[in-house]
Design an enzyme around this catalytic site. Structure first.
Site, mmCIF file in Angstrom:
data_model
loop_
_atom_site.group_PDB
_atom_site.id
_atom_site.type_symbol
_atom_site.label_atom_id
_atom_site.label_comp_id
_atom_site.label_asym_id
_atom_site.label_seq_id
_atom_site.Cartn_x
_atom_site.Cartn_y
_atom_site.Cartn_z
ATOM 1 N N TYR A 154 0.850 -1.204 0.000
ATOM 2 C CA TYR A 154 0.000 0.000 0.000
ATOM 3 C C TYR A 154 0.885 1.254 0.000
ATOM 4 O O TYR A 154 0.697 2.154 -0.838
ATOM 5 C CB TYR A 154 -0.924 -0.024 1.225
ATOM 6 C CG TYR A 154 -1.646 1.275 1.474
ATOM 7 C CD1 TYR A 154 -2.810 1.588 0.777
ATOM 8 C CD2 TYR A 154 -1.151 2.203 2.401
ATOM 9 C CE1 TYR A 154 -3.466 2.798 1.004
ATOM 10 C CE2 TYR A 154 -1.809 3.401 2.634
ATOM 11 C CZ TYR A 154 -2.967 3.700 1.933
ATOM 12 O OH TYR A 154 -3.610 4.900 2.148
HETATM 13 N N1 LIG Z 1 -9.597 7.206 5.882
HETATM 14 C C1 LIG Z 1 -8.392 7.555 6.301
HETATM 15 O O1 LIG Z 1 -8.175 7.769 7.519
HETATM 16 C C2 LIG Z 1 -7.258 7.701 5.304
HETATM 17 C C3 LIG Z 1 -5.929 7.749 5.775
HETATM 18 C C4 LIG Z 1 -4.916 7.886 4.852
HETATM 19 C C5 LIG Z 1 -5.182 7.978 3.497
HETATM 20 N N2 LIG Z 1 -6.474 7.920 3.079
HETATM 21 C C6 LIG Z 1 -6.754 8.004 1.635
HETATM 22 O O2 LIG Z 1 -7.890 8.827 1.443
HETATM 23 C C7 LIG Z 1 -8.715 8.299 0.398
HETATM 24 C C8 LIG Z 1 -10.128 8.004 0.918
HETATM 25 O O3 LIG Z 1 -10.047 7.182 2.071
HETATM 26 P P1 LIG Z 1 -11.283 6.257 2.514
HETATM 27 O O4 LIG Z 1 -10.935 5.770 3.870
HETATM 28 O O5 LIG Z 1 -12.556 6.971 2.259
HETATM 29 O O6 LIG Z 1 -11.111 5.044 1.469
HETATM 30 P P2 LIG Z 1 -12.044 3.740 1.366
HETATM 31 O O7 LIG Z 1 -13.104 3.736 2.399
HETATM 32 O O8 LIG Z 1 -11.109 2.571 1.302
HETATM 33 O O9 LIG Z 1 -12.767 3.965 -0.050
HETATM 34 C C9 LIG Z 1 -12.080 3.726 -1.217
HETATM 35 C C10 LIG Z 1 -12.926 4.018 -2.432
HETATM 36 O O10 LIG Z 1 -12.256 3.426 -3.545
HETATM 37 C C11 LIG Z 1 -13.173 2.600 -4.249
HETATM 38 N N3 LIG Z 1 -12.515 1.408 -4.763
HETATM 39 C C12 LIG Z 1 -11.980 0.397 -4.051
HETATM 40 N N4 LIG Z 1 -11.548 -0.579 -4.867
HETATM 41 C C13 LIG Z 1 -11.822 -0.166 -6.134
HETATM 42 C C14 LIG Z 1 -11.629 -0.741 -7.419
HETATM 43 N N5 LIG Z 1 -11.071 -1.948 -7.574
HETATM 44 N N6 LIG Z 1 -12.017 -0.038 -8.499
HETATM 45 C C15 LIG Z 1 -12.573 1.186 -8.372
HETATM 46 N N7 LIG Z 1 -12.793 1.774 -7.175
HETATM 47 C C16 LIG Z 1 -12.428 1.106 -6.069
HETATM 48 C C17 LIG Z 1 -14.203 2.181 -3.221
HETATM 49 O O11 LIG Z 1 -15.398 1.813 -3.872
HETATM 50 P P3 LIG Z 1 -16.267 0.542 -3.366
HETATM 51 O O12 LIG Z 1 -16.601 0.810 -1.936
HETATM 52 O O13 LIG Z 1 -17.448 0.534 -4.251
HETATM 53 O O14 LIG Z 1 -15.377 -0.667 -3.547
HETATM 54 C C18 LIG Z 1 -14.340 3.426 -2.358
HETATM 55 O O15 LIG Z 1 -15.267 4.318 -2.911
HETATM 56 C C19 LIG Z 1 -7.996 7.051 -0.118
HETATM 57 O O16 LIG Z 1 -7.211 7.399 -1.233
HETATM 58 C C20 LIG Z 1 -7.111 6.643 1.044
HETATM 59 O O17 LIG Z 1 -5.957 5.924 0.647
HETATM 60 C C21 LIG Z 1 -7.520 7.770 3.945
#
Ligand SMILES: NC(=O)c1ccc[n+]([C@@H]2O[C@H](COP(=O)([O-])OP(=O)(O)OC[C@H]3O[C@@H](n4cnc5c(N)ncnc54)[C@H](OP(=O)(O)O)[C@@H]3O)[C@@H](O)[C@H]2O)c1
Length: 243
Positions: A154
């Protein structure tokens, strides 16, 4: 420019959590939104009810990115911005065949997909650049700079996206600004145990989860500033200081 005339903003992974919040807040602020999603959800239906254009695509393979590019081109002649939010986040398995498969999967979502989408839609961003600043924003992670070995694939693929972002910033200047947001503890996953949450928050100077609005405000700062390119904003309550 009325909302109707404004070029839309493409948000990937808009079906839940941070991506959903970004799409909702962009609509609140009067931006037309193209909402990419992976799996159908009521949240996407609610975005569509507010006027967002939905596009489904799976980014596990290059075909998904190509399909998204074709679908966006069928809906818009120009774009205000692309926000690359879609992501996958799981620890690296110890089994090497499983780790190898995960590498392919994470490389595709985090690096190849943004690369193909940016190349496939750059002319739409340039078309809008005559009337508005235009942006590409890659959402990466503070782990892209300071990795966590349990999540090495990752972290490495997010680090690759950080590096690509800087190439795009040079290639697409001066018409298009290209930057990254590096979130830290924004929204815990269900898989985070209470002990894990307490450890992360103890490493976070501001001592709490940021919530998706913190990411939106940082995105807003990039969209609203026409003199930022090739840079990164850490949205992490200061956690990068302690890791
Ligand atoms: N949340 C945090 O605390 C945190 C921390 C560090 C970085 N980030 C970054 O911030 C961003 C948002 O975080 P998040 O926690 O909201 O992420 P998340 O809950 O993991 O959501 C990821 C999104 O990507 C989509 N996705 C996953 N697999 C996919 C695929 N194979 N093809 C197309 N789309 C796909 C998912 O759609 P489905 O649900 O339909 O699969 C979902 O809408 C990400 O880039 C993450 O790396 C977040």
């Amino acid at each position: 420019m009325s909302t109707h005339d404004k070029p839309p903003i493409l948000v990937t992974g808009a079906g839940r959590r941070v991506g959903l919040h970004i799409a909702q807040r962009l609509l609140d602020d009067g931006h037309p939104v193209i909402a990419h999603y992976h799996r159908p959800s009521e949240a996407i239906e609610a975005l569509v009810a507010r006027g967002a254009i939905p596009i489904q695509a799976a980014f596990d393979r290059a075909e998904g990115a190509h399909a998204l590019v074709a679908a966006v081109r069928g809906q818009a002649v120009s774009l205000r911005a692309i926000v690359h939010n879609a992501s996958a986040f799981t620890p690296t398995p110890t089994d090497m065949d499983a780790a190898d498969a995960m590498f392919e999967h994470f490389f595709s979502i985090h690096m190849r997909t943004p690369y193909l989408i940016n190349n496939g839609l750059i002319d739409l961003l340039r078309a809008a650049a005559a009337v508005t600043p235009t942006d590409i924003v890659h959402i990466t992670d503070i782990f892209a700079v300071s990795p966590n070995p349990a999540f090495d694939i990752y972290c490495a693929t997010k680090a690759g996206l950080e590096n690509l972002s800087r190439s795009f910033a040079m290639r697409y200047a001066p018409q298009v600004k290209v930057n990254t947001l590096q979130p830290g503890p924004i929204l815990f996953k269900d898989s985070h145990t209470e002990a894990m949450r307490q450890r992360v928050l103890a490493e976070t100077p501001l001592g709490r989860e940021g919530g998706p609005e913190a990411v939106y405000r940082a995105l807003r700062a990039l969209l609203d500033n026409d003199y930022l390119t090739g840079t990164a904003i850490q949205v992490d309550g200061g956690r990068h200081l302690t890791r």
